[in-house]
Design an enzyme around this catalytic site. Structure first.
Site, PDB file in Angstrom:
ATOM      1  N   ASP A 119       0.855  -1.183   0.000  1.00  0.00           N
ATOM      2  CA  ASP A 119       0.000   0.000   0.000  1.00  0.00           C
ATOM      3  C   ASP A 119       0.896   1.240   0.000  1.00  0.00           C
ATOM      4  OD1 ASP A 119      -1.487   2.234   0.690  1.00  0.00           O
ATOM      5  OD2 ASP A 119      -2.817   1.151   2.054  1.00  0.00           O
ATOM      6  N   LYS A 133      -3.452   9.674  -3.496  1.00  0.00           N
ATOM      7  CA  LYS A 133      -2.863  10.903  -2.936  1.00  0.00           C
ATOM      8  C   LYS A 133      -1.982  11.670  -3.944  1.00  0.00           C
ATOM      9  CE  LYS A 133      -3.040   9.676   1.972  1.00  0.00           C
ATOM     10  NZ  LYS A 133      -3.536  10.803   2.750  1.00  0.00           N
TER      11      LYS A 133
END
Lengths: 491, 491
Positions: free
Chosen positions: B318, B349
Site C-alpha cells: 500500500d 494521494k
C-alpha cells in the site's frame, strides 16, 4: 395508422422543443441529424485499441473507444468515425450531453481552475467558498427535510459512507445518546470483533445494485458475476416487487405482490434481530436499475418507510442512477409522496460528484469517523453547478417529461407491433425499459441497435434500458424508435 | 557550534537548489520568504466559516479554510490572510506544491479539457488515447515486474479493488485455473454465503491504515475512532515492528523485533487457515503512516515476501501515502530490494488518481468483476502527466533526498537539544517523523507550530509527521527547523 399518429405527435413535440431550445443551447445545432455508421462495429481501429488496452488490464467489458473531441450532445463518435445516438450515456452518467458549452467554459474562470488543480483534503482544509458552494449547489436541490450533505467520490463510496453514518447513528441510539465508548468497545474494534465492531446489518433487495466495494457489495444482489469470490457480510435480503404489465391490467395482482414483499421485509428484519444481526438500515433504489429496471409503487415505498420507522432502521434511498432528473423529477423518490423524508439519500453519476444527503441530527457523533483524504472533489462541484444551471435554464425536467411520453408511447406501440419479441414497457420520464423474450434475444437487440447506430444498455436478465442524457429531445426519441423498429423487424 | 555547522550546510544546499531551480519553476520565485501570521489561529473568518460548515455536516475535523487563489508552492494561505509553510500538504496529497504553473496550464489544450469534461465510463467507453495514456503516464513509473494497471477513484477503493483482484486470483488457483463457477457458488453468493462468498481473509498489521470503506476498514488497525460501530470482517492482524532509536544503537534488538513480528505473521496465517478463513493476501505499508510513522527494515519486507510466497498469499504493498517520491524513490518499497516484485501495489494521494499496479497474469478471469461506472478519472491522469514531467524536469527526487538530509540532520540536532521533549527521529527522504513524550505534548507541538506559521501533521499516539510537497527545498527545511526549535523552546 398508429404509426402516422405517432409521427404526427412526435413532429409536434420536436417543433415545440426546437423552438424552446432556440437561444439556449448551441449543442442542438451542432449535433448531426442522425447516426452514421461507416464500418463494422467494432471497427478495425477499435479492435486494435482493444488489443492494446487488454495488454494492460482486463478490458473485456470495453465496447468502444470514444473520440471525445467529436462527441456532441446526444451523439457519440467512436475511434472508427462511427456516429451513434447515445441512449446509454456512460452508464447513465452524462447529464447534459457531450461537450456542453457550459461545461467546457466552467474552468475559464481562474478561481474555478485553481479549485480544480489545488484539490484539498476537504475534511481538513476546504476552500474559503466551500460552505457557500455546498449550500448554493448541492443544498439547492436537497431532498425536502434533509438538511445536511457529505460529498464523496463515487456511488459505491457514497453508499459505504451512508452505511457508516447509519451504523453510528444506530449505535448512538442504543447507547441512549451517550457519546463515550467503553474500553471494551475500543479494544474489540481493533481486532474486528463485537461490541466495538458490532454485528449490525443493512437490508437490501433481491435484484438491487448498490456498488462493488465490500460493504456496498454485501448489499448488491444483482448478478453472481458481481459478487463471486468476494467475502461478504451476512446481511439480509428481501424480495422487491416484480410486476405484471401493463400495470393498469394487473392492479390487484401487483398490489398483492407489494404486500407479499413487504411481509418478507418485516420477516427478514425480525429474523436478523433474533439472529443477533439487527437491521440498522434498509437501502432501496426507487427503480432497480442494474438488476433489471424493476419499479415499485408509491404504496410499496410508503409502507416500507413505516416498516423502517417501526423497527428503528434508517431508510436509505439510493438515487445513484435515478437521481438528477431522468425520471422527470430531480429525485425519483419524489414520485412516491412519502409522508416523511427518508433518512439518507445517496447520489453520484449524473450529479458528477458522489455524496449523500442526510439529517444533521443524525450526523456522526465525533469528527474523523465519516472521513477520508479527499471527501469528494471541488472540481466536480464546479461542473455540477453548471449542470444544474443548464437544467434550470433549458427547462430540462420538462423536456424529460415530454421526451419520456414520446418514448413510452412509441415503446408501447412497438410492443404491440412485436408482441413475440418485446414486452413490459415501463419506467418514468426517459428512465425507461422493456423486456425481450430471453437473454439471447435481448443481447441481440442491444448488439443490433449498435450496428444500426444506437448505443443502448442492457440490465437484468432480459431487459433493455434507456438512459439518455437530459437533453434527449423528442426528435432524438423519434430516431431511437425508428431504429429500434428497424432492429426488431430484422430479428 | 552545532547550530553554526547546520546553518552553513543548509545555506550551501539552499544555494545549490536555487541555482538548480532557475529556469525551471516560477513557483519558487513567487513564494513568500516566510510564514506570516496576522491573526489568532483560527482567525475570526475561519471561525465564522466553520460555524457555517457545521450547519451542513460534521465539520469537527476542519482546521482551516484555504484561499487557494493565494496559496503558492509550499505556502498555504487561510481565510484570515495568514500564510503558513505547509509540511502536511492536504494529508500528503499535493505533489508539486500549490498552483504549480504546469498544472494550471494542463487544460489549456482543448483536447485535455474535453477529456476532463466528458468523463467516460472507463471500463466501457474509454477515449481513443486512453490505452496510450495509461502506458505513457502510469506505466512509465510502474514498479518493476508489474505489467498491468487499473485506475480507481481514491486510496480506499484502490485497496478494496486490489483485495477483490486478489480474492479472485486466489479462488482461481483453488479451482486449478478452471474458469467456470459451480451452480452452488452462483446461488450462494447471492445470499452472501460460502462457497460463492468465501471466507477468505486479508492479513494486515497492527497500526496500519488502509482506508475507511468496509473492506479497507477491516484491514485498518490504526485507531478505535476509525473503526468503532462499523461491522467488520473477521480477518487476522499481526504486529508490525516497533523499533528503538537511533537504529544504529539498537541493531540486534530491532532485528529480534523483526523476527518476532514475522513469527506472528506466520502464526496468524496458520491460525486463520485452521479457522477456515485462509489468508489470500497480506497488505502492508512500506512505512506505517497514519498509525504513527513506523518503519521496518528491508530484511523484514524480504522475509515477509517469502512468507507470502510459501503460504500462497499475495503481497499487496500500500503506497497510497509513501508513493510518488516523498521517500526519495518513486515507490518506497524500492528501498527494500525485494528479490521479486510484489503482487499488487496500490496508490493514490500524490498520484492524484487512485489505482493499483498488478500482474496481468493475475488479472480477474472475467470482465465486469473489478469494475465500476467511472473506474478512475481521465482528468486526474492529465494532471498526473504534468506532475511526472515536473518531477523529472525539476529533478525532484534528488531534491527530496537533499532536503531530506537537511531535515533529518536538523531533527536529530533538535532531539539532542530537547531530549525531554522529542525523540525517535526517523524516516526516508522528506517522509520523516519524530515522537513527543506523550499525546498531549505532541498535540501542543502541532498546535504551536501552526500558531508559529507551520502546518504540520500528527500521526499515531505521540508522533509528528512531515509530509511536505516534493518541491520542499532546503530553504524551506531551514525555516521549518527554525520554527520547530522556537516551538520546542516555548514548550
Amino acid at each position: 395508422m398508429l404509426r402516422l399518429i405517432r409521427q404526427s405527435v412526435t413532429k409536434r413535440y420536436i417543433q415545440q422543443w426546437e423552438k424552446h431550445l432556440k437561444g439556449f443551447s448551441t449543442v442542438a445545432q451542432a449535433e448531426p441529424q442522425k447516426p452514421d455508421i461507416k464500418t463494422s462495429v467494432p471497427g478495425p481501429k477499435t479492435t486494435a485499441l482493444l488489443k492494446e488496452l487488454s495488454s494492460l488490464q482486463q478490458a473485456g467489458s470495453v465496447q468502444l473507444f470514444a473520440d471525445y473531441d467529436k462527441c456532441i450532445g446526444n451523439y457519440f463518435v467512436d475511434a472508427d468515425g462511427n456516429t451513434f445516438l447515445d441512449s446509454f450515456t456512460q452508464i447513465s452518467s452524462v447529464p447534459v450531453g457531450y461537450n456542453h458549452p457550459a461545461l467546457l467554459a466552467a474552468f475559464e474562470d481562474k478561481h474555478s481552475l485553481r479549485a480544480l488543480v489545488n484539490r484539498p483534503a476537504l475534511g481538513v482544509f476546504p476552500a474559503v467558498d466551500w460552505p457557500q458552494k455546498l449550500r448554493s449547489v448541492l443544498m439547492s436541490v436537497a431532498p425536502r427535510g434533509l438538511d445536511a450533505v457529505s460529498t464523496m467520490m463515487c456511488g459505491s463510496c457514497s453508499n459505504e459512507n451512508a452505511y457508516k453514518n447509519v451504523f453510528m447513528w444506530y449505535r448512538l441510539k442504543e447507547r441512549g445518546g451517550k457519546l463515550d465508548f467503553t474500553p471494551e468497545e475500543m479494544a474489540s474494534c481493533m481486532v474486528n470483533q463485537p461490541p466495538g465492531s458490532p454485528n449490525l446489518s443493512i437490508l437490501s433487495f433481491k435484484g438491487s445494485f448498490h456498488g462493488r466495494t465490500f460493504g456496498a457489495l454485501s448489499t448488491t444482489r444483482s448478478k453472481p458475476i458481481h459478487k463471486l469470490d468476494c467475502p461478504s457480510f451476512d446481511w439480509p435480503v428481501a424480495p422487491f416487487p416484480r410486476y405484471k404489465y401493463p400495470l393498469n391490467q394487473f392492479k390487484s395482482e401487483n398490489h398483492a405482490e407489494d404486500n407479499k414483499c413487504l411481509e418478507q421485509v418485516a420477516d427478514a428484519i425480525e429474523k436478523y434481530k433474533t439472529k443477533g444481526r439487527p437491521v440498522a438500515g434498509v437501502i432501496v433504489e426507487p427503480i432497480q436499475s442494474e438488476g433489471g429496471d424493476y419499479e415499485a409503487s408509491p404504496y410499496f415505498f410508503q409502507e416500507l418507510q413505516k416498516l423502517c420507522q417501526n423497527s428503528g432502521a434508517a431508510l436509505i434511498i439510493d438515487e445513484v442512477q435515478t437521481g438528477c432528473g431522468p425520471t422527470g423529477k430531480m429525485w425519483c423518490y419524489e414520485h412516491f409522496e412519502l409522508p416523511a423524508p427518508p433518512d439518507v439519500l445517496t447520489f453520484s453519476k449524473k450529479m458528477l460528484t458522489g455524496g449523500f444527503y442526510f439529517k444533521l441530527a443524525e450526523r456522526p457523533s465525533h469528527p474523523y469517523r465519516v472521513f477520508n483524504t479527499w471527501m469528494g472533489d471541488p472540481g466536480k462541484l464546479i461542473l455540477l453547478e453548471k449542470v444544474l444551471q443548464v437544467i434550470k435554464n433549458e427547462n430540462l425536467l420538462a423536456l424529460v417529461n415530454e421526451t419520456g411520453k414520446v418514448l413510452k408511447d412509441g415503446l408501447h406501440k412497438l410492443e404491440s407491433e412485436f408482441p413475440q419479441v418485446i414486452d413490459s414497457v415501463r419506467g418514468r420520464g426517459t428512465f425507461l425499459a422493456f423486456n425481450a423474450t430471453d437473454t439471447k434475444c435481448r443481447d441481440k437487440i442491444v448488439a443490433d441497435l449498435k450496428t444500426n447506430g444506437v448505443l443502448g444498455g442492457a440490465c437484468g436478465e432480459t431487459s433493455v434500458r434507456l438512459r439518455p442524457a437530459l437533453v434527449f429531445a423528442p426528435k432524438h426519441a423519434a430516431i431511437y424508435l425508428d431504429i429500434l423498429r428497424k432492429t426488431l423487424r430484422e430479428i
